[in-house]
Design an enzyme around this catalytic site. Structure first.
Site, mmCIF file in Angstrom:
data_model
loop_
_atom_site.group_PDB
_atom_site.id
_atom_site.type_symbol
_atom_site.label_atom_id
_atom_site.label_comp_id
_atom_site.label_asym_id
_atom_site.label_seq_id
_atom_site.Cartn_x
_atom_site.Cartn_y
_atom_site.Cartn_z
ATOM 1 N N PHE A 124 0.743 -1.472 -0.523
ATOM 2 C CA PHE A 124 0.081 0.080 -0.108
ATOM 3 C C PHE A 124 1.341 0.765 0.381
ATOM 4 C CE2 PHE A 124 -4.829 0.282 1.682
ATOM 5 C CZ PHE A 124 -5.474 -0.295 0.115
ATOM 6 N N GLN A 237 -7.856 13.950 3.641
ATOM 7 C CA GLN A 237 -7.080 13.324 2.015
ATOM 8 C C GLN A 237 -7.708 13.311 1.479
ATOM 9 O OE1 GLN A 237 -6.405 9.233 2.727
ATOM 10 N NE2 GLN A 237 -4.169 9.473 2.898
ATOM 11 N N HIS A 239 -8.067 11.167 -1.832
ATOM 12 C CA HIS A 239 -7.942 10.076 -2.296
ATOM 13 C C HIS A 239 -6.995 10.393 -4.017
ATOM 14 C CE1 HIS A 239 -7.220 6.067 -3.680
ATOM 15 N NE2 HIS A 239 -7.082 5.952 -2.251
ATOM 16 N N LEU A 253 -15.013 5.735 -5.414
ATOM 17 C CA LEU A 253 -12.977 5.006 -4.702
ATOM 18 C C LEU A 253 -12.294 4.163 -6.199
ATOM 19 C CD1 LEU A 253 -10.979 4.955 -3.272
ATOM 20 C CD2 LEU A 253 -11.790 3.367 -1.695
ATOM 21 N N GLU A 256 -6.650 2.267 -3.401
ATOM 22 C CA GLU A 256 -5.044 1.338 -3.982
ATOM 23 C C GLU A 256 -4.769 0.534 -4.212
ATOM 24 O OE1 GLU A 256 -2.939 4.508 -1.783
ATOM 25 O OE2 GLU A 256 -1.862 3.287 -0.606
ATOM 26 N N ARG A 287 -0.220 8.867 -0.634
ATOM 27 C CA ARG A 287 -1.343 9.481 -1.044
ATOM 28 C C ARG A 287 -1.277 11.290 -1.607
ATOM 29 N NH1 ARG A 287 -6.507 6.097 1.533
ATOM 30 N NH2 ARG A 287 -5.943 4.483 0.584
ATOM 31 N N HIS A 351 -11.854 12.072 0.845
ATOM 32 C CA HIS A 351 -11.721 10.950 1.027
ATOM 33 C C HIS A 351 -11.635 10.701 2.715
ATOM 34 C CE1 HIS A 351 -10.842 6.880 0.694
ATOM 35 N NE2 HIS A 351 -9.673 6.875 1.085
ATOM 36 N N ARG A 385 -2.749 10.100 6.395
ATOM 37 C CA ARG A 385 -3.130 9.145 6.712
ATOM 38 C C ARG A 385 -2.204 7.924 5.461
ATOM 39 N NH1 ARG A 385 -7.195 4.962 5.672
ATOM 40 N NH2 ARG A 385 -7.395 6.199 4.183
HETATM 41 C C1 LIG Z 1 -14.251 3.825 0.029
HETATM 42 C C2 LIG Z 1 -13.964 3.836 0.771
HETATM 43 C C3 LIG Z 1 -12.919 2.700 1.132
HETATM 44 C C4 LIG Z 1 -11.813 2.919 2.178
HETATM 45 N N1 LIG Z 1 -10.771 1.567 1.926
HETATM 46 C C5 LIG Z 1 -10.025 1.497 3.398
HETATM 47 C C6 LIG Z 1 -8.899 1.143 3.510
HETATM 48 O O1 LIG Z 1 -8.681 0.030 2.719
HETATM 49 N N2 LIG Z 1 -8.482 0.597 4.457
HETATM 50 C C7 LIG Z 1 -8.261 1.482 5.042
HETATM 51 O O2 LIG Z 1 -7.260 1.746 6.406
HETATM 52 N N3 LIG Z 1 -9.238 2.345 5.050
HETATM 53 C C8 LIG Z 1 -9.629 2.210 4.704
HETATM 54 N N4 LIG Z 1 -10.894 3.462 4.178
HETATM 55 C C9 LIG Z 1 -10.975 4.217 5.520
HETATM 56 C C10 LIG Z 1 -12.237 3.535 6.360
HETATM 57 O O3 LIG Z 1 -12.825 2.794 6.118
HETATM 58 C C11 LIG Z 1 -12.632 4.917 7.517
HETATM 59 O O4 LIG Z 1 -11.247 5.844 7.781
HETATM 60 C C12 LIG Z 1 -13.036 3.775 8.625
HETATM 61 O O5 LIG Z 1 -13.787 2.227 8.062
HETATM 62 C C13 LIG Z 1 -13.557 4.515 9.633
HETATM 63 O O6 LIG Z 1 -14.343 3.847 10.565
HETATM 64 P P1 LIG Z 1 -15.374 4.444 11.365
HETATM 65 O O7 LIG Z 1 -15.730 3.549 12.212
HETATM 66 O O8 LIG Z 1 -14.478 5.669 12.685
HETATM 67 O O9 LIG Z 1 -16.394 5.190 10.292
HETATM 68 P P2 LIG Z 1 -17.599 5.205 9.558
HETATM 69 O O10 LIG Z 1 -17.484 3.496 9.210
HETATM 70 O O11 LIG Z 1 -17.589 5.653 8.195
HETATM 71 O O12 LIG Z 1 -19.469 4.849 10.564
HETATM 72 C C14 LIG Z 1 -19.904 5.871 10.715
HETATM 73 C C15 LIG Z 1 -20.998 5.723 11.508
HETATM 74 O O13 LIG Z 1 -21.690 6.887 12.595
HETATM 75 C C16 LIG Z 1 -22.697 6.889 12.079
HETATM 76 N N5 LIG Z 1 -23.220 8.358 12.283
HETATM 77 C C17 LIG Z 1 -22.906 8.887 11.650
HETATM 78 N N6 LIG Z 1 -23.060 10.554 11.880
HETATM 79 C C18 LIG Z 1 -24.299 9.990 13.284
HETATM 80 C C19 LIG Z 1 -25.059 10.799 13.836
HETATM 81 N N7 LIG Z 1 -25.582 11.709 13.948
HETATM 82 N N8 LIG Z 1 -26.020 9.748 15.183
HETATM 83 C C20 LIG Z 1 -25.320 8.583 14.920
HETATM 84 N N9 LIG Z 1 -24.672 7.229 14.178
HETATM 85 C C21 LIG Z 1 -24.335 8.697 13.454
HETATM 86 C C22 LIG Z 1 -22.805 6.446 10.095
HETATM 87 O O14 LIG Z 1 -24.333 5.689 10.479
HETATM 88 C C23 LIG Z 1 -21.863 5.087 10.242
HETATM 89 O O15 LIG Z 1 -22.355 4.010 11.382
HETATM 90 C C24 LIG Z 1 -11.654 3.963 2.809
HETATM 91 C C25 LIG Z 1 -12.965 5.260 3.145
HETATM 92 C C26 LIG Z 1 -13.823 4.665 1.924
HETATM 93 C C27 LIG Z 1 -14.443 5.676 1.947
#
Ligand SMILES: Cc1cc2nc3c(=O)[nH]c(=O)nc-3n(C[C@H](O)[C@H](O)[C@H](O)COP(=O)(O)OP(=O)(O)OC[C@H]3O[C@@H](n4cnc5c(N)ncnc54)[C@H](O)[C@@H]3O)c2cc1C
Lengths: 562, 226
Positions: A124, A237, A239, A253, A256, A287, A351, A385
Site C-alpha cells: 500500500f 485526505q 484520495h 473510490l 489503492e 497519497r 476521502h 494517512r
Molecule cells: C470507499 C472507502 C474505502 C476505504 N478503504 C480503506 C482501506 O482499504 N483501508 C483503510 O484502512 N481505510 C480505508 N478507508 C477509510 C476507512 O474505511 C474509514 O476511515 C473507517 O472505516 C472509519 O470507520 P469509523 O467506524 O470511524 O466510521 P464509519 O465506518 O464511517 O461509521 C460511521 C458511523 O456513524 C454513523 N453516524 C454518523 N453520524 C451519526 C449521528 N449523528 N448519529 C448516529 N450515528 C451517526 C453512521 O451511520 C455510521 O454508522 C476507506 C474509506 C472509504 C470511504
C-alpha cells in the site's frame, strides 16, 4: 419524562455510530460489563465507510516480507504523517493492530492467506513492506460482517436510523444526548453515563467524495458543541484515484489496491508521469504526493477527455483482476468499461479526515465522560494517512474507547438532564418545519461546491477567505430554510440538521487551513508551497464565547523527532 | 425522461398512489441519482434509503419495473416504475422496514459457535475453505432475493433465500460446530422450489439456489430426510 420527548432510553454507555469503530467499542464496553446502546444514523454496519473499505488493514505480521516490523510500521506512519502524528497513539496503533485483526477472525472474519497460518499482505502507498492484510477487495465488508455477528452474540442493543443531534451536559460533563428518529419522526432522549463518538469523518462537505451520504461530520459538531477540542481539522485526505465519469459515478473510490496489484498511471500523452514526481516509489508514493501529481497533470492540460488521468491494469492477468479487484471490475462494468481491456479514468476525491476529536491514549476527549475513536478522533495520522491504517485504527481505538467508557460508567450514576437544554434542542430542530424558504439541498450543494473549489486540494489565503465568507452567508440563509413537516422518514428535516453540522465542520477546516501558513501532507497552500519546520505543530480548535477558538500545540513526540 | 414512483405514508394515507416526475437525464444515470434530483428539484421528499452509492452497503434496493435492483447500480430508463421491495412493511414511499426481519435473523443464532477453546495466534484455515467461504460471505443483505422469492412470498414458513445464505455461510465455515442443518430444516429448507429467482436478482451473483441444494445434500447425507 419531559413532555416534548417521545421516548427515553437509558444505558451505561451510549455508542454513537455503527461502523467499525462504534461496533468494536460496543463489544469491548459490553465485555467490561456495561449496558450498551449503539445508535446509528443509517443501517448498522452499512452506513459508514468501514463497509466500503476495500484495500485492507495494516498490521506488521511480517508474513510476506520477513523484514517488516512494528518499528517500520511506526516509522512509515510518522513519515507519511509529516510529524504531526501523536506518536503515543501511533505506538499503540502498531502494537495492537495485529492482535485486533486476529480477534476479528475470532468473531467470524477470514482474511486471505498465503499459507493456512499466514495472512497474505499487499503493498500500500507509503509503506516499505507488504503489510496490508485483506480479503480480496472487500476487506471492510468482511470486518463489518464479523463485528455484526459478535454484536448479535453479545446481545447488544442497536437502534438504527436515529441521528444523535446534541450531547447534553450536567456540570460540564456529558450526561446524555438527544436523537432524531428518522423512521417514526420521534424526538428521543438518551441518558448515559458515558458516550463514545464513532461517527466517522465528513467527506460529504465536499462536492466530490468517496464517502457515503451519512458522512456529514456530525460527531465533530457534537463534540465541538459540547466544548471538546478538535485537532488537525485542516488535514483532509484527497484520495488520488476517484472515478471521473459518468457524473453519477463521480468521486467513487478506485482503491489503492489497484496500484498495489500493479496498476500504472499515465497522462493523456501516454507518459508514466509518477516517475517524475517520485522516481523511487512512483504509483506507490504516499497519497498526498500522488494526488498533487494527478492534479497537476490535469491542470497543466495533460488530462483525459473527461478530465482525469489513466489508471491501467490491462497488463495484470485477468484472474488476478477478477479475484483481487472484483469490486473494481464490477464498478466499472456498471458504467460500460471493462478494466481488463481498457484503462480507467481517475482523478482525486475527498476521502478521509485525519483530524478529529482530540483524544488521549485512553480515547478520552477533553470533556468528561466523552470518548472518541475511529475517523471521528484525530491524532493518529498526522498530516497524511497511510492507506490501511484506518481499518486498524477503528479496531485498536474502538476497543480502547469501549473499555474506557465502561470503566468510567461503572464509577458514576446517571446525572440529571437539563430540561432547558432539551427544549432548546427541540426548538432548534423543529424550527425548520416552520420555515418557508429554501430547501436545505440548495445550500448543501453550494457549500460542497465552495469547499471543493476553495478548501480542496490547493488552497490559498484568498481562496480560504472567500470560502469563509460563503460559509457565513450560508449560515445566515440556514435560518430561512424550510422543510416539509411530517413525521415519517423526513429526509428534508434530516438534511437540514446535517447541514448545520456541515457548516460548522467546513468552518473548522477553512479556519485551520488559513492559520497553517505552510504546505504539509494533505494540506497544500499555493501561497506557502514549502513545508516549514516551524510548523511541526498541531492546530487545536474549540468553542469559545465569541466563536471558534484556534491555537497551536506541540505534537506528542515519543521516539522519532523530525 | 419520466419516472413513476410509488408514494405512500401509512401514517396519513389511506392507500398508496403513484406520481410521475420529469427527470433530466445524463449518461449512465442511476436510479439513486434520479431520486436525488427529484427531491432536490421538486421538494418531493420521497423517502428512500441510500448510503455508499457503490453497491457495497446494500441499503438502496427497490423494485424497478417490478424487478428488485440496487438503485445505485441500475441505470434509469424512460417510463420506469419504482416501488418498494415486497414482503416487508412500507415505512414510507420506497423505504421498507428492513428492521422487521431482525428477530428471525437473531433466531438463527447468526454468529460462530466454536467447539472447544480458540487457539492463540493466527488460526489455521485451509486455502480451499477460504475459497468456499467467498461467495456466501459476499452477501450485502440488500433483500432483493427476499423480495422476489415466490416461496417466501407464498409462505413465511420458508425463511427466504437471504437467511439460508446466512446459514450456509456457517455451514461452510470450518470453525462452526452448531447444528445449522437442523435449523435449516426447521426454517423450511424443503419449501424452496429451486426456481432460481434469487440467483437471478442477486447483485453479488450469489447462487443461493445452489447453496440450498448443497444444504439439502448435507442433510440427506446425515439421513435427516423429513
Ligand atoms: C470507499 C472507502 C474505502 C476505504 N478503504 C480503506 C482501506 O482499504 N483501508 C483503510 O484502512 N481505510 C480505508 N478507508 C477509510 C476507512 O474505511 C474509514 O476511515 C473507517 O472505516 C472509519 O470507520 P469509523 O467506524 O470511524 O466510521 P464509519 O465506518 O464511517 O461509521 C460511521 C458511523 O456513524 C454513523 N453516524 C454518523 N453520524 C451519526 C449521528 N449523528 N448519529 C448516529 N450515528 C451517526 C453512521 O451511520 C455510521 O454508522 C476507506 C474509506 C472509504 C470511504
Amino acid at each position: 419524562m419531559p413532555e416534548l420527548v417521545d421516548d427515553v432510553y437509558q444505558c451505561d454507555v451510549l455508542v454513537v455510530g455503527g461502523g467499525g469503530a462504534g461496533a468494536r467499542a460496543a463489544i469491548e464496553a459490553r465485555r467490561h460489563g456495561a449496558d450498551v446502546l449503539v445508535v446509528v444514523k443509517g443501517l448498522f454496519g452499512r452506513s459508514g465507510c468501514t463497509v466500503m473499505a476495500e484495500g485492507g488493514y495494516n498490521a506488521a505480521f511480517s508474513f510476506v516480507d520477513p523484514s517488516d516490523s512494528r518499528e517500520h510500521h511506526f516509522e512509515d506512519t510518522i513519515i507519511g504523517g509529516r510529524w504531526l502524528n501523536n506518536q503515543k497513539l501511533v505506538e499503540i496503533l502498531v502494537e495492537h493492530a495485529p492482535e485486533r485483526l486476529i480477534e476479528l477472525e475470532r468473531f467470524g472474519a477470514v482474511f486471505d492467506r498465503v499459507e493456512p497460518e499466514k495472512y497474505d499482505q499487499r503493498y500500500f502507498g507509503g509503506q516499505r513492506f507488504r503489510r496490508t492484510v485483506h480479503r480480496g477487495d472487500r476487506t471492510g465488508h468482511e470486518m463489518m460482517s464479523a463485528l455484526k455477528e459478535e454484536v448479535y452474540r453479545l446481545g447488544i442493543d442497536v437502534l438504527e436510523e436515529v441521528a444523535i443531534t446534541r450531547l447534553l451536559l450536567a456540570d460540564g460533563a456529558v450526561a446524555g444526548a438527544t436523537g432524531l428518529d428518522l423512521i417514526h419522526g420521534r424526538f428521543l432522549l438518551f441518558r448515559a453515563k458515558a458516550v463514545v463518538l464513532a461517527t466517522g469523518g465528513a467527506g460529504r462537505v465536499y462536492a466530490i467524495t468517496t464517502n457515503p451520504f451519512q458522512k456529514t461530520g456530525d460527531g465533530y459538531a457534537l463534540a465541538y458543541n459540547a466544548g471538546a477540542e478538535l485537532i488537525d481539522m485542516e488535514m483532509v485526505q484527497f484520495h488520488p484515484t476517484g472515478m471521473v465519469y459518468p457524473p453519477s459515478a463521480s468521486g467513487l473510490l478506485v482503491t489503492e489496491a489497484v496500484r498495489g496489484e500493479g496498476g500504472k498511471l499515465y497522462n493523456a500523452l501516454g507518459e508514466r508521469f509518477m516517475l517524475r514526481y517520485d522516481q523511487e516509489r512512483a504509483e506507490l508514493s504516499t497519497r498526498d504526493v500522488v494526488t498533487k501529481a494527478i492534479y497537476r497533470e490535469i491542470a497543466e492540460g495533460r488530462g483525459t477527455e473527461h478530465g482525469g488521468v489513466y489508471l491501467d491494469v490491462t497488463h495484470v492477468p485477468d484472474e488476478v483482476i477478477e479475484q483481487k479487484l472484483g469490486t473494481m471490475l464490477s464498478q466499472y462494468l456498471d458504467v460500460g468499461v471493462d478494466i481488463r481491456r481498457e484503462p480507467m479514468q481517475v482523478s482525486p476525491s475527498a476521502h478521509h479526515f485525519m483530524g478529529g476529536v482530540r483524544i488521549d491514549p485512553e480515547c478520552r476527549s477533553s470533556v468528561p465522560n466523552l470518548f472518541a475513536c475511529g475517523e471521528c478522533a484525530g491524532g493518529v495520522h498526522g498530516a497524511n494517512r497511510l492507506g490501511g491504517n484506518s481499518l486498524a485504527e477503528t479496531q485498536v481505538f474502538g476497543a480502547i474507547a469501549g473499555r474506557s467508557a465502561a470503566l468510567t460508567a461503572s464509577k458514576r450514576s446517571h446525572a440529571r438532564i437539563d430540561t432547558a437544554a432539551l427544549e432548546e434542542e427541540h426548538r432548534r430542530i423543529y424550527r425548520f418545519e416552520s420555515g418557508k424558504g429554501e430547501l436545505p439541498y440548495t445550500l448543501r450543494a453550494e457549500l460542497q461546491r465552495v469547499m471543493w473549489e476553495k478548501v480542496g486540494i490547493i488552497r490559498s489565503r484568498q481562496s480560504l477567505e472567500e470560502a469563509l465568507r460563503k460559509i457565513s452567508e450560508l449560515r445566515q440563509r440556514v435560518e430561512q430554510v424550510g422543510v416539509e413537516s411530517g413525521l415519517r422518514y423526513n429526509l428534508q428535516l434530516l438534511t437540514a440538521v446535517e447541514l448545520e453540522n456541515m457548516l460548522l465542520v467546513a468552518e473548522m477546516i477553512a479556519r485551520s487551513a488559513l492559520l497553517r501558513t505552510e504546505s504539509r501532507g494533505a494540506h497544500y497552500r499555493s501561497d506557502y508551497p514549502e513545508e516549514d519546520p516551524r510548523w511541526v505543530k498541531n492546530i487545536v480548535v474549540s468553542r469559545a464565547d465569541g466563536g471558534m477558538l484556534l491555537r497551536t500545540a506541540d505534537p506528542v513526540i515519543t521516539k522519532m523527532p523530525p | 425522461m419520466r419516472l413513476t414512483i410509488f408514494r405512500y405514508n401509512p401514517q396519513v394515507d389511506e392507500k398508496p398512489r403513484y406520481e410521475s416526475y420529469e427527470v433530466e437525464h445524463h449518461p449512465h444515470m442511476k436510479i439513486i441519482d434520479a431520486l436525488q434530483q427529484i427531491n432536490e428539484r421538486y421538494g418531493a421528499n420521497i423517502a428512500y434509503r441510500s448510503s455508499c452509492r457503490a453497491g457495497q452497503c446494500g441499503s438502496c434496493a427497490v423494485l424497478a419495473n417490478r424487478k428488485p435492483v440496487l438503485a445505485c447500480r441500475t441505470d434509469v430508463e424512460d417510463g420506469m416504475l419504482l416501488e418498494p421491495l415486497r414482503n416487508l412493511p412500507v415505512i414510507k414511499d420506497l423505504a421498507v422496514a428492513l428492521q422487521s426481519a431482525r428477530p428471525r435473523i437473531a433466531s438463527l443464532r447468526p454468529y460462530l459457535h466454536r467447539g472447544g477453546s480458540t487457539p492463540g495466534g493466527v488460526e489455521r484455515i485451509e486455502l480451499s475453505r477460504l475459497r468456499a467461504l467467498e461467495k456466501p460471505k459476499a452477501c450485502i443483505e440488500c433483500w432483493c432475493c427476499m423480495s422476489s422469492c415466490p416461496a417466501h412470498t407464498h409462505t413465511k414458513e420458508f425463511a427466504g433465500p437471504a437467511l439460508f445464505r446466512l446459514l450456509s455461510r456457517f455451514v461452510h465455515d470450518p470453525r462452526d460446530v452448531l447444528d445449522r442443518l437442523g435449523i435449516a430444516v426447521s426454517e423450511g429448507l424443503y419449501l424452496c422450489t429451486t426456481c432460481g429467482t434469487c440467483r437471478a436478482v442477486c447483485p453479488q451473483q450469489i447462487d443461493v439456489t445452489e447453496e440450498i441444494r448443497q444444504l439439502r445434500h448435507r442433510v440427506y447425507r446425515r439421513e435427516l430426510m423429513p
